[in-house]
Scaffold this active site. Structure first.
Site, PDB file in Angstrom:
ATOM      1  N   ILE A 260       5.351  -3.369  -7.608  1.00  0.00           N
ATOM      2  CA  ILE A 260       4.622  -2.116  -7.853  1.00  0.00           C
ATOM      3  C   ILE A 260       5.274  -1.012  -7.015  1.00  0.00           C
ATOM      4  CG2 ILE A 260       2.382  -0.952  -7.749  1.00  0.00           C
ATOM      5  CD1 ILE A 260       1.112  -3.816  -7.731  1.00  0.00           C
ATOM      6  N   ARG A 261       5.918  -0.095  -7.671  1.00  0.00           N
ATOM      7  CA  ARG A 261       6.681   0.949  -6.966  1.00  0.00           C
ATOM      8  C   ARG A 261       7.442   0.323  -5.782  1.00  0.00           C
ATOM      9  NH1 ARG A 261       3.523   4.131  -4.515  1.00  0.00           N
ATOM     10  NH2 ARG A 261       1.635   2.998  -4.968  1.00  0.00           N
TER      11      ARG A 261
ATOM     12  N   GLU B 153       0.571 -11.839  -3.213  1.00  0.00           N
ATOM     13  CA  GLU B 153      -0.883 -12.125  -3.214  1.00  0.00           C
ATOM     14  C   GLU B 153      -1.508 -11.872  -4.582  1.00  0.00           C
ATOM     15  OE1 GLU B 153       0.532  -9.451  -2.205  1.00  0.00           O
ATOM     16  OE2 GLU B 153      -0.747  -7.696  -2.501  1.00  0.00           O
TER      17      GLU B 153
ATOM     18  N   GLY C  63       0.870  -1.168   0.000  1.00  0.00           N
ATOM     19  CA  GLY C  63       0.000   0.000   0.000  1.00  0.00           C
ATOM     20  C   GLY C  63       0.904   1.215   0.000  1.00  0.00           C
ATOM     21  N   GLU C  64       0.699   2.098   0.928  1.00  0.00           N
ATOM     22  CA  GLU C  64       1.557   3.278   1.047  1.00  0.00           C
ATOM     23  C   GLU C  64       2.094   3.294   2.474  1.00  0.00           C
ATOM     24  OE1 GLU C  64       2.046   4.786  -1.932  1.00  0.00           O
ATOM     25  OE2 GLU C  64       3.699   5.563  -0.741  1.00  0.00           O
ATOM     26  N   SER C  65       3.400   3.113   2.596  1.00  0.00           N
ATOM     27  CA  SER C  65       3.955   2.935   3.945  1.00  0.00           C
ATOM     28  C   SER C  65       3.719   4.159   4.834  1.00  0.00           C
ATOM     29  CB  SER C  65       5.443   2.584   3.884  1.00  0.00           C
ATOM     30  OG  SER C  65       6.144   3.497   3.092  1.00  0.00           O
TER      31      SER C  65
ATOM     32  N   CYS D 104       5.968  -5.454   0.399  1.00  0.00           N
ATOM     33  CA  CYS D 104       6.108  -4.143  -0.226  1.00  0.00           C
ATOM     34  C   CYS D 104       6.095  -3.020   0.828  1.00  0.00           C
ATOM     35  CB  CYS D 104       5.065  -3.970  -1.316  1.00  0.00           C
ATOM     36  SG  CYS D 104       5.581  -2.757  -2.528  1.00  0.00           S
TER      37      CYS D 104
ATOM     38  N   ARG E 241      12.938   2.842  -0.252  1.00  0.00           N
ATOM     39  CA  ARG E 241      11.588   2.993  -0.842  1.00  0.00           C
ATOM     40  C   ARG E 241      11.685   3.309  -2.325  1.00  0.00           C
ATOM     41  NH1 ARG E 241       7.786   7.218   1.716  1.00  0.00           N
ATOM     42  NH2 ARG E 241       6.250   6.036   0.535  1.00  0.00           N
TER      43      ARG E 241
ATOM     44  N   HIS F  75       4.533  -8.267  -4.424  1.00  0.00           N
ATOM     45  CA  HIS F  75       3.177  -8.581  -3.954  1.00  0.00           C
ATOM     46  C   HIS F  75       2.862 -10.051  -4.232  1.00  0.00           C
ATOM     47  CE1 HIS F  75       1.266  -4.550  -3.192  1.00  0.00           C
ATOM     48  NE2 HIS F  75       2.362  -4.175  -3.825  1.00  0.00           N
TER      49      HIS F  75
HETATM   50  N1  GLN Z   1       6.234   2.670  -2.645  1.00  0.00           N
HETATM   51  C1  GLN Z   1       5.338   2.294  -1.603  1.00  0.00           C
HETATM   52  C2  GLN Z   1       5.828   2.748  -0.236  1.00  0.00           C
HETATM   53  O1  GLN Z   1       6.963   3.059  -0.062  1.00  0.00           O
HETATM   54  C3  GLN Z   1       5.133   0.808  -1.585  1.00  0.00           C
HETATM   55  C4  GLN Z   1       4.363   0.378  -2.787  1.00  0.00           C
HETATM   56  C5  GLN Z   1       3.600  -0.875  -2.572  1.00  0.00           C
HETATM   57  O2  GLN Z   1       3.345  -1.321  -1.450  1.00  0.00           O
HETATM   58  N2  GLN Z   1       3.162  -1.446  -3.659  1.00  0.00           N
HETATM   59  O3  GLN Z   1       5.043   2.779   0.652  1.00  0.00           O
END
Ligand code: GLN
Length: 191
Positions: free
Chosen positions: A134-135, A172, A47-49, A79, A105, A170
């Site tokens: 993903i990112r 999942e 998600g977004e840390s 992630c 990150r 990921h």
């Molecule tokens: N770039 C996101 C972060 O640093 C992580 C991306 C993800 O969980 N897919 O939070």
């Protein structure tokens, strides 16, 4: 059958719940710290840390999560969850310190914002593991207690330290449940 939780504050939750079910275990959507008591292991999802950290603080999860880790329960950070599980985050944001490494990150940069790769993960057997990034972050400076499980180029993307498993990708998002099975078998004692 073990109770495996998914920290349900922000991010990719339902796919993990489905994967836990597929391995024959019992998923718990964790929204309150008290729910940690019933678990053998917990997934901290992607998600977004920064958002997940804010919600961890707002909903009183910080100390309960640290106690959960200290008690030797399983933790699987994927992630953003991998970023939060680090002892340090490049750039100085606060992390939870569950495993000895630094998280970089968005370590694959803009050109590789999102990609898939076939990983060789010995612990899962011979067949490659298709991983969705993903990112994605990667791990730097692993401590000597950290067992590196997979690389992309020269970057560490999966590792385990005791009951803590982390992946930059990921797991999942594919049908391959081997990594979840590995987490349950190796990191989570029965409850
Ligand atoms: N770039 C996101 C972060 O640093 C992580 C991306 C993800 O969980 N897919 O939070």
């Amino acid at each position: 059958m073990k109770n495996i939780g998914v920290l349900a504050l922000q991010g990719a939750i339902s796919e993990h719940v489905e994967m836990i079910r597929k391995t024959g275990n019992s998923p718990v959507t964790v929204k309150k710290p008290e729910q940690l008591n019933e678990l053998a292991g917990l997934i901290i999802p992607g998600g977004e840390s920064t958002a997940i950290r804010k919600l961890i603080l707002r909903y009183g999860f910080m100390e309960p999560l640290k106690a959960f880790h200290k008690a030797g329960k399983g933790i699987f950070g994927t992630c953003a969850g991998m970023v939060l599980s680090a002892t340090a985050i490049e750039g100085g944001e606060e992390s939870l310190g569950f495993s000895h490494y630094t998280a970089m990150r968005n370590g694959f940069g803009r050109q590789k914002d999102s990609f898939e790769a076939d990983l060789a993960i010995d612990a899962l057997g011979k067949a490659p593991f298709r991983a969705v990034f993903i990112r994605a972050p990667y791990l730097l400076e692993p401590g000597k207690e950290v067992e590196v499980l997979a690389y992309v180029d020269d970057k560490i993307v999966a590792a385990r330290e005791g009951n803590v498993l982390v992946t930059a990708f990921h797991p999942e998002l594919t049908e391959d449940e081997r990594l979840m099975q590995y987490f349950v078998d190796v990191c989570c004692e029965g409850i």
